[in-house]
Design a protein around this motif. Sequence first.
Motif, PDB file in Angstrom:
ATOM      1  N   ASP A 102       0.838  -1.192   0.000  1.00 59.18           N
ATOM      2  CA  ASP A 102       0.000   0.000   0.000  1.00 59.18           C
ATOM      3  C   ASP A 102       0.876   1.245   0.000  1.00 59.18           C
ATOM      4  OD1 ASP A 102       0.793  -0.170   2.709  1.00 59.18           O
ATOM      5  OD2 ASP A 102      -1.093  -1.114   3.251  1.00 59.18           O
ATOM      6  N   LEU A 103       0.277   2.330  -0.459  1.00 57.02           N
ATOM      7  CA  LEU A 103       0.977   3.604  -0.614  1.00 57.02           C
ATOM      8  C   LEU A 103      -0.054   4.703  -0.416  1.00 57.02           C
ATOM      9  CD1 LEU A 103       3.510   4.534  -3.366  1.00 57.02           C
ATOM     10  CD2 LEU A 103       1.412   5.853  -3.205  1.00 57.02           C
ATOM     11  N   TRP A 104       0.261   5.699   0.412  1.00 57.10           N
ATOM     12  CA  TRP A 104      -0.744   6.707   0.742  1.00 57.10           C
ATOM     13  C   TRP A 104      -0.112   8.080   0.947  1.00 57.10           C
ATOM     14  CZ3 TRP A 104       1.083   2.893   3.829  1.00 57.10           C
ATOM     15  CH2 TRP A 104       1.623   3.251   5.058  1.00 57.10           C
ATOM     16  N   ILE A 105      -0.946   9.096   0.802  1.00 55.19           N
ATOM     17  CA  ILE A 105      -0.546  10.505   0.926  1.00 55.19           C
ATOM     18  C   ILE A 105      -0.805  10.982   2.355  1.00 55.19           C
ATOM     19  CG2 ILE A 105      -1.060  12.851   0.132  1.00 55.19           C
ATOM     20  CD1 ILE A 105      -2.129  11.507  -2.473  1.00 55.19           C
ATOM     21  N   ASN A 106       0.110  11.794   2.882  1.00 52.43           N
ATOM     22  CA  ASN A 106      -0.082  12.456   4.178  1.00 52.43           C
ATOM     23  C   ASN A 106       0.129  13.961   3.998  1.00 52.43           C
ATOM     24  OD1 ASN A 106       0.068   9.813   5.770  1.00 52.43           O
ATOM     25  ND2 ASN A 106       2.095   9.862   4.821  1.00 52.43           N
ATOM     26  N   ILE A 107      -0.853  14.751   4.390  1.00 54.17           N
ATOM     27  CA  ILE A 107      -0.709  16.206   4.391  1.00 54.17           C
ATOM     28  C   ILE A 107      -0.951  16.671   5.827  1.00 54.17           C
ATOM     29  CG2 ILE A 107      -1.553  18.391   3.477  1.00 54.17           C
ATOM     30  CD1 ILE A 107      -2.418  16.938   0.951  1.00 54.17           C
ATOM     31  N   LEU A 108       0.128  17.111   6.473  1.00 54.41           N
ATOM     32  CA  LEU A 108       0.073  17.448   7.890  1.00 54.41           C
ATOM     33  C   LEU A 108       0.153  18.963   8.062  1.00 54.41           C
ATOM     34  CD1 LEU A 108      -0.009  15.629  10.461  1.00 54.41           C
ATOM     35  CD2 LEU A 108       2.441  16.096  10.697  1.00 54.41           C
ATOM     36  N   PRO A 109      -0.904  19.593   8.588  1.00 58.60           N
ATOM     37  CA  PRO A 109      -0.904  21.052   8.760  1.00 58.60           C
ATOM     38  C   PRO A 109      -0.140  21.471  10.004  1.00 58.60           C
ATOM     39  CG  PRO A 109      -2.933  20.152   9.605  1.00 58.60           C
ATOM     40  CD  PRO A 109      -2.153  18.980   9.056  1.00 58.60           C
ATOM     41  N   GLU A 110      -0.035  22.762  10.218  1.00 57.99           N
ATOM     42  CA  GLU A 110       0.589  23.286  11.433  1.00 57.99           C
ATOM     43  C   GLU A 110      -0.122  22.711  12.657  1.00 57.99           C
ATOM     44  OE1 GLU A 110       1.680  27.605  13.503  1.00 57.99           O
ATOM     45  OE2 GLU A 110       0.238  27.487  11.841  1.00 57.99           O
ATOM     46  N   GLY A 111       0.649  22.222  13.611  1.00 56.28           N
ATOM     47  CA  GLY A 111       0.076  21.643  14.822  1.00 56.28           C
ATOM     48  C   GLY A 111      -0.264  20.175  14.718  1.00 56.28           C
ATOM     49  N   SER A 125       8.976  -0.618   5.424  1.00 64.42           N
ATOM     50  CA  SER A 125       8.109   0.556   5.334  1.00 64.42           C
ATOM     51  C   SER A 125       8.982   1.781   5.078  1.00 64.42           C
ATOM     52  CB  SER A 125       7.311   0.741   6.621  1.00 64.42           C
ATOM     53  OG  SER A 125       6.469  -0.362   6.865  1.00 64.42           O
ATOM     54  N   GLY A 126       8.346   2.859   4.696  1.00 66.05           N
ATOM     55  CA  GLY A 126       9.124   4.065   4.460  1.00 66.05           C
ATOM     56  C   GLY A 126       8.270   5.228   4.014  1.00 66.05           C
ATOM     57  N   THR A 127       8.958   6.302   3.701  1.00 73.05           N
ATOM     58  CA  THR A 127       8.309   7.542   3.301  1.00 73.05           C
ATOM     59  C   THR A 127       9.192   8.276   2.307  1.00 73.05           C
ATOM     60  OG1 THR A 127       7.253   7.745   5.477  1.00 73.05           O
ATOM     61  CG2 THR A 127       7.346   9.728   4.132  1.00 73.05           C
ATOM     62  N   THR A 128       8.574   8.907   1.321  1.00 71.94           N
ATOM     63  CA  THR A 128       9.285   9.867   0.487  1.00 71.94           C
ATOM     64  C   THR A 128       8.652  11.228   0.716  1.00 71.94           C
ATOM     65  OG1 THR A 128      10.134  10.369  -1.730  1.00 71.94           O
ATOM     66  CG2 THR A 128       7.893   9.461  -1.610  1.00 71.94           C
ATOM     67  N   MET A 191       5.608  22.314  13.484  1.00 72.53           N
ATOM     68  CA  MET A 191       5.666  23.668  14.026  1.00 72.53           C
ATOM     69  C   MET A 191       5.724  24.727  12.928  1.00 72.53           C
ATOM     70  SD  MET A 191       5.488  22.977  17.193  1.00 72.53           S
ATOM     71  CE  MET A 191       5.850  24.550  17.975  1.00 72.53           C
ATOM     72  N   ALA A 192       5.747  24.284  11.684  1.00 70.26           N
ATOM     73  CA  ALA A 192       5.790  25.236  10.568  1.00 70.26           C
ATOM     74  C   ALA A 192       4.377  25.693  10.217  1.00 70.26           C
ATOM     75  CB  ALA A 192       6.444  24.589   9.356  1.00 70.26           C
ATOM     76  N   GLU A 193       4.265  26.865   9.644  1.00 74.94           N
ATOM     77  CA  GLU A 193       2.955  27.371   9.228  1.00 74.94           C
ATOM     78  C   GLU A 193       2.457  26.646   7.985  1.00 74.94           C
ATOM     79  OE1 GLU A 193       3.156  31.557   8.678  1.00 74.94           O
ATOM     80  OE2 GLU A 193       3.555  32.000  10.800  1.00 74.94           O
ATOM     81  N   ASP A 194       3.366  26.154   7.161  1.00 72.23           N
ATOM     82  CA  ASP A 194       2.987  25.472   5.925  1.00 72.23           C
ATOM     83  C   ASP A 194       2.824  23.976   6.157  1.00 72.23           C
ATOM     84  OD1 ASP A 194       3.068  27.856   4.430  1.00 72.23           O
ATOM     85  OD2 ASP A 194       5.242  27.664   4.199  1.00 72.23           O
ATOM     86  N   GLU A 195       2.186  23.326   5.200  1.00 69.69           N
ATOM     87  CA  GLU A 195       1.878  21.911   5.339  1.00 69.69           C
ATOM     88  C   GLU A 195       3.084  21.030   4.990  1.00 69.69           C
ATOM     89  OE1 GLU A 195      -2.890  21.769   4.460  1.00 69.69           O
ATOM     90  OE2 GLU A 195      -1.558  22.129   2.770  1.00 69.69           O
ATOM     91  N   ARG A 196       3.210  19.968   5.733  1.00 68.11           N
ATOM     92  CA  ARG A 196       4.240  18.944   5.535  1.00 68.11           C
ATOM     93  C   ARG A 196       3.603  17.829   4.717  1.00 68.11           C
ATOM     94  NH1 ARG A 196       6.182  14.111   7.877  1.00 68.11           N
ATOM     95  NH2 ARG A 196       8.351  14.119   8.643  1.00 68.11           N
ATOM     96  N   ILE A 197       4.152  17.523   3.536  1.00 64.75           N
ATOM     97  CA  ILE A 197       3.546  16.528   2.648  1.00 64.75           C
ATOM     98  C   ILE A 197       4.518  15.378   2.444  1.00 64.75           C
ATOM     99  CG2 ILE A 197       2.466  16.096   0.423  1.00 64.75           C
ATOM    100  CD1 ILE A 197       1.950  19.068   0.163  1.00 64.75           C
ATOM    101  N   SER A 198       4.001  14.173   2.594  1.00 65.77           N
ATOM    102  CA  SER A 198       4.809  12.985   2.379  1.00 65.77           C
ATOM    103  C   SER A 198       3.955  11.883   1.770  1.00 65.77           C
ATOM    104  CB  SER A 198       5.430  12.506   3.700  1.00 65.77           C
ATOM    105  OG  SER A 198       4.415  12.158   4.620  1.00 65.77           O
ATOM    106  N   VAL A 199       4.628  10.892   1.218  1.00 71.94           N
ATOM    107  CA  VAL A 199       3.960   9.703   0.682  1.00 71.94           C
ATOM    108  C   VAL A 199       4.597   8.497   1.367  1.00 71.94           C
ATOM    109  CG1 VAL A 199       3.531   8.293  -1.358  1.00 71.94           C
ATOM    110  CG2 VAL A 199       3.458  10.786  -1.540  1.00 71.94           C
ATOM    111  N   SER A 200       3.805   7.758   2.124  1.00 71.63           N
ATOM    112  CA  SER A 200       4.301   6.607   2.873  1.00 71.63           C
ATOM    113  C   SER A 200       3.864   5.310   2.203  1.00 71.63           C
ATOM    114  CB  SER A 200       3.800   6.656   4.317  1.00 71.63           C
ATOM    115  OG  SER A 200       4.294   7.807   4.975  1.00 71.63           O
ATOM    116  N   PHE A 201       4.502   4.202   2.595  1.00 72.71           N
ATOM    117  CA  PHE A 201       4.250   2.948   1.884  1.00 72.71           C
ATOM    118  C   PHE A 201       4.725   1.753   2.702  1.00 72.71           C
ATOM    119  CE2 PHE A 201       8.036   5.191   0.554  1.00 72.71           C
ATOM    120  CZ  PHE A 201       9.040   4.269   0.838  1.00 72.71           C
TER     121      PHE A 201
END
Length: 206
Positions: A102-111, A125-128, A191-201
């Motif tokens: 499986d492979l999925w998107i993560n979009i993590l906002p501030e906080g 397992s891992g992440t890009t 802790m950043a104001e912008d979103e942290r985006i990753s793809v895990s698998f």
Amino acid sequence: MSDIRSLFATRLYRAALNELGPGVDAEELETSCYSIAEDDEAGQEWCEANDYPGYTSYASLTDLPWRFPIFADVKAALDLHVAAFAKDLEFELGEGKLELEDLWINILPEGGTHSSHIHPHSVISGTTYVAMPEGTSALKLEDPRLPMMMAAPTRAKGAREELKPFIYVKPSVGDVLLWESWLRHEVPMNMAEDERISVSFNYKWV
């Protein structure tokens, strides 16, 4: 003469996603992550129902490489990295192979955070990493022996990396990190104001 050795190594693989083979367009990948998140109503509903910060496609979309060509490119690149890591780990796979499960998107906002967890039933397992704004959280890895160290004193502040109970790895955009799926890990608060985006698998042995 005394002899002190390090035993039972925990391996962590880090490389550029595009290092071993077909290129993945970073800008297209980020745009696709946002587009999918916007259209994935089932994923949005799951995140809301489970108080998941931001967005993940983990519980809604299981066929991203089939749906979107950019994720087929990601899979092709990951297959090469996982094969290289499996060789380093000296796995005896016999007639089997490691295959993307499986492979999925993560979009993590501030906080937003992702609490400590493992990935049962998988091998690697891992992440890009697609977007890592300045000040965003690193990946936190936990020594798998930690639950058994009930009476051990804490480590010295300057302890060697292989002796520390936690390791923080700050990846860059375009990096891929791989570890064995039993390794407990988490994403501390963004802790950043912008979103942290990753793809895990996850990869399984078939």
